[in-house]
Design a protein around this motif. Structure first.
Motif, mmCIF file in Angstrom:
data_model
loop_
_atom_site.group_PDB
_atom_site.id
_atom_site.type_symbol
_atom_site.label_atom_id
_atom_site.label_comp_id
_atom_site.label_asym_id
_atom_site.label_seq_id
_atom_site.Cartn_x
_atom_site.Cartn_y
_atom_site.Cartn_z
ATOM 1 N N ILE A 38 0.806 -1.232 0.000
ATOM 2 C CA ILE A 38 0.000 0.000 0.000
ATOM 3 C C ILE A 38 0.833 1.273 0.000
ATOM 4 N N VAL A 39 2.142 1.168 0.238
ATOM 5 C CA VAL A 39 2.956 2.371 0.331
ATOM 6 C C VAL A 39 3.061 3.100 -1.005
ATOM 7 N N CYS A 40 2.794 2.417 -2.095
ATOM 8 C CA CYS A 40 2.915 3.036 -3.419
ATOM 9 C C CYS A 40 1.616 3.661 -3.911
ATOM 10 N N THR A 41 0.578 3.659 -3.086
ATOM 11 C CA THR A 41 -0.690 4.256 -3.484
ATOM 12 C C THR A 41 -0.699 5.746 -3.190
ATOM 13 N N PRO A 42 -1.500 6.538 -3.904
ATOM 14 C CA PRO A 42 -1.551 7.985 -3.687
ATOM 15 C C PRO A 42 -2.047 8.348 -2.287
ATOM 16 N N VAL A 43 -1.754 9.569 -1.865
ATOM 17 C CA VAL A 43 -2.118 10.024 -0.524
ATOM 18 C C VAL A 43 -3.622 9.987 -0.301
ATOM 19 N N PHE A 65 6.087 5.116 8.154
ATOM 20 C CA PHE A 65 5.330 4.877 6.926
ATOM 21 C C PHE A 65 5.280 6.151 6.090
ATOM 22 N N SER A 66 5.087 7.283 6.753
ATOM 23 C CA SER A 66 5.067 8.567 6.040
ATOM 24 C C SER A 66 6.389 8.817 5.328
ATOM 25 N N LEU A 67 7.490 8.554 6.017
ATOM 26 C CA LEU A 67 8.805 8.755 5.408
ATOM 27 C C LEU A 67 9.015 7.812 4.235
ATOM 28 N N LEU A 68 8.637 6.549 4.397
ATOM 29 C CA LEU A 68 8.793 5.574 3.322
ATOM 30 C C LEU A 68 7.939 5.951 2.116
ATOM 31 N N HIS A 69 6.716 6.430 2.377
ATOM 32 C CA HIS A 69 5.825 6.837 1.279
ATOM 33 C C HIS A 69 6.410 8.020 0.525
ATOM 34 N N THR A 70 7.004 8.949 1.246
ATOM 35 C CA THR A 70 7.620 10.113 0.599
ATOM 36 C C THR A 70 8.783 9.695 -0.288
ATOM 37 N N ARG A 72 9.195 6.726 -1.700
ATOM 38 C CA ARG A 72 8.708 5.924 -2.830
ATOM 39 C C ARG A 72 7.932 6.775 -3.828
ATOM 40 N N ARG A 73 7.168 7.735 -3.305
ATOM 41 C CA ARG A 73 6.345 8.598 -4.170
ATOM 42 C C ARG A 73 6.609 10.067 -3.855
ATOM 43 N N PRO A 74 7.814 10.555 -4.148
ATOM 44 C CA PRO A 74 8.112 11.966 -3.859
ATOM 45 C C PRO A 74 7.159 12.878 -4.623
ATOM 46 N N ASN A 75 6.495 13.748 -3.885
ATOM 47 C CA ASN A 75 5.476 14.604 -4.492
ATOM 48 C C ASN A 75 5.750 16.056 -4.146
ATOM 49 N N ARG A 76 6.210 16.821 -5.114
ATOM 50 C CA ARG A 76 6.421 18.250 -4.907
ATOM 51 C C ARG A 76 5.471 19.077 -5.757
ATOM 52 N N ARG A 77 4.604 18.396 -6.473
ATOM 53 C CA ARG A 77 3.661 19.128 -7.311
ATOM 54 C C ARG A 77 2.424 19.494 -6.508
ATOM 55 N N PRO A 78 2.033 20.757 -6.507
ATOM 56 C CA PRO A 78 0.838 21.143 -5.754
ATOM 57 C C PRO A 78 -0.431 20.574 -6.369
ATOM 58 N N SER A 79 -1.357 20.169 -5.499
ATOM 59 C CA SER A 79 -2.671 19.712 -5.946
ATOM 60 C C SER A 79 -3.646 20.867 -6.080
ATOM 61 N N PRO A 181 10.471 16.965 3.385
ATOM 62 C CA PRO A 181 10.130 15.576 3.687
ATOM 63 C C PRO A 181 11.084 14.562 3.064
ATOM 64 N N LEU A 182 11.898 14.976 2.086
ATOM 65 C CA LEU A 182 12.867 14.067 1.490
ATOM 66 C C LEU A 182 14.108 13.906 2.361
ATOM 67 N N LYS A 183 14.264 14.801 3.357
ATOM 68 C CA LYS A 183 15.416 14.728 4.243
ATOM 69 C C LYS A 183 15.055 14.249 5.643
ATOM 70 N N SER A 184 13.857 14.615 6.102
ATOM 71 C CA SER A 184 13.494 14.278 7.475
ATOM 72 C C SER A 184 11.979 14.333 7.638
ATOM 73 N N ILE A 185 11.475 13.575 8.612
ATOM 74 C CA ILE A 185 10.048 13.642 8.934
ATOM 75 C C ILE A 185 9.764 14.828 9.849
ATOM 76 N N HIS A 186 10.816 15.483 10.346
ATOM 77 C CA HIS A 186 10.663 16.599 11.274
ATOM 78 C C HIS A 186 10.767 17.931 10.541
ATOM 79 N N TYR A 187 10.062 18.915 11.046
ATOM 80 C CA TYR A 187 10.116 20.263 10.488
ATOM 81 C C TYR A 187 10.741 21.210 11.508
ATOM 82 N N LYS A 188 11.130 22.377 11.021
ATOM 83 C CA LYS A 188 11.651 23.427 11.891
ATOM 84 C C LYS A 188 10.925 24.728 11.584
ATOM 85 N N VAL A 189 10.900 25.601 12.589
ATOM 86 C CA VAL A 189 10.299 26.921 12.436
ATOM 87 C C VAL A 189 11.353 27.943 12.833
ATOM 88 N N ILE A 190 11.592 28.909 11.958
ATOM 89 C CA ILE A 190 12.609 29.932 12.184
ATOM 90 C C ILE A 190 11.916 31.248 12.539
#
Length: 407
Positions: A38-43, A65-70, A72-79, A181-190
């Motif tokens: 199921i990891v290869c299915t769309p969000v 799972f979120s990291l693995l999905h990213t 396998r299916r890197p998505n940078r295109r806006p919906s 998301p291609l580097k880490s599951i964590h985000y930062k705020v500056i």
């Protein structure tokens, strides 16, 4: 003669009939195997799969799972694109509403929201920034402003602690979201704040530690430096300056750097004005128009090593003007009414496009390759305050990328 037994043997046909049921049981009881399927299915499909069972919900909601999905299916295109609407009644207490423009060619279920009400905020909540599937949101009142990270796909949100709780007499100038998301599951705020005139410091919040910390050394800069609405790209937050070199903060190395200025353009088109500054599919772009006095302008792209800006596309919207003559505004000042909302970089370069807003609530997609365009959205003005030539602005346009990222 071989001895006889009472053991019954099944025929090949019976084995085949039993296989699907046995395979389903094996898959259902093996998380690794189920994940691989199921990891290869769309969000949007995975969001529906969460309702299959508690087991599936837990599996799909897991951070790994979120990291693995990213991966396998890197998505940078806006919906889609959220556009902040002008309030029906101009008031600081008016509810902030958004128009949604779908950019998806598939069966899209519609806008995730029209207004933000995920947290108890009497003054209202609005989008401040979008970054790779997550939204940085804030309350409207500056005196008691709260900040949130919201995932419009999963409907999850997190409230950030006050960024300057231990600092007295400091002023927050900008809060910026940094998430790759291609580097880490964590985000930062500056957070950029000042403790004295023209003296600034940077605080960093990490979703991994759930806390703020001072980051880098204090610095001074000119009084007209703009440190709001930073753009995250290439592991740095970037701020365009109206004069002099622009700044960037390298998050990995915790240091400030500069960016080269936009090169001069030959010909007298009038004074240049920043119209759009953002990243698309791993590329940083800046568009400067000439006070909308012409339909021609260039789209600049930054080299990844920050050596220079270069012209990526040259644009002339004369074709759109011919189709929508209401773009031409004559009065004390003659100008063309249009607004650059966003830039969409596709994996296939020939499909890359510019999203342009023209009078009448229309949003158009302009293709760079052949200068063709098509109408994506049409929202007629609903009241007097929305009867101005343009209802939306580039700095109030936020990309929406479907994501499973945890907040």
């Amino acid at each position: 003669m071989l001895p006889t037994t009472d053991t019954e043997t099944s025929s090949p046909e019976e084995d085949c009939l039993q296989t699907p049921s046995s395979a389903a049981t094996i898959i259902a009881s093996n998380d690794d195997l189920l994940t691989e399927i199921i990891v290869c299915t769309p969000v949007n499909s995975l969001i529906r799969f969460k309702s299959v069972s508690k087991h599936w919900f837990s599996l799909i909601s897991a951070s790994h799972f979120s990291l693995l999905h990213t991966m396998r299916r890197p998505n940078r295109r806006p919906s889609g694109l959220f556009l902040r609407k002008a309030p029906s009644i101009p008031s600081s207490f008016a509810k902030t509403e958004y128009e949604f423009v779908s950019l998806s060619n598939s069966n899209f279920s519609g806008a995730p929201f029209r207004s933000l009400n995920f947290a108890d905020a009497p003054s209202g909540i609005q989008i401040s920034q979008s970054c790779n599937g997550l939204l940085l949101c804030c309350t409207l009142r500056k005196e008691t402003r709260n900040y949130y990270i919201y995932n419009p796909t999963t409907k999850q949100y997190s409230t950030l602690p006050v960024p300057h709780s231990g600092a007295k007499s400091s002023t927050v100038f900008g809060v910026n979201l940094a998430f790759d998301p291609l580097k880490s599951i964590h985000y930062k705020v500056i957070c950029v704040r000042s403790t004295a005139p023209s003296v600034y410091c940077i605080d960093e919040y990490s979703s991994e530690t759930r806390s703020w910390r001072s980051c880098g050394d204090p610095f001074t800069t000119s009084h007209d430096r703009v440190l709001t609405d930073g753009v995250f790209w290439n592991s740095s937050v970037h701020w365009i300056s109206p004069s002099g070199a622009s700044l960037r903060f390298d998050i990995d190395h915790e240091c400030l750097g500069t960016m080269p200025m936009i090169p001069a353009v030959s010909g007298d088109r009038g004074p240049r004005r920043d119209t759009y500054f953002g990243q698309a599919n791993g590329h940083l772009h800046l568009i400067e128009t000439y006070g909308n006095l012409t339909t021609q302008f260039d789209v600049f792209e930054m080299e990844r090593d920050y050596s220079k800006w270069f012209v990526k596309y040259s644009v002339d919207l004369v074709g759109i003007l011919n189709a929508f003559p209401e773009m031409e505004q004559r009065g004390c000042i003659h100008y063309y009414a249009y607004c650059i909302l966003s830039l969409v970089r596709e994996d296939h370069e020939d499909e890359s496009s510019l999203l342009v807003h023209v009078p009448g609530g229309k949003v158009l997609s302009y293709k760079f390759k052949d200068n063709t365009f098509k109408e994506l959205h049409n929202s007629a003005p609903e009241n007097f305050y929305q009867c101005l030539p343009l209802q939306f602005r580039s700095y109030y346009a936020y990309t929406y990328i479907e994501s499973l990222a945890s907040v």
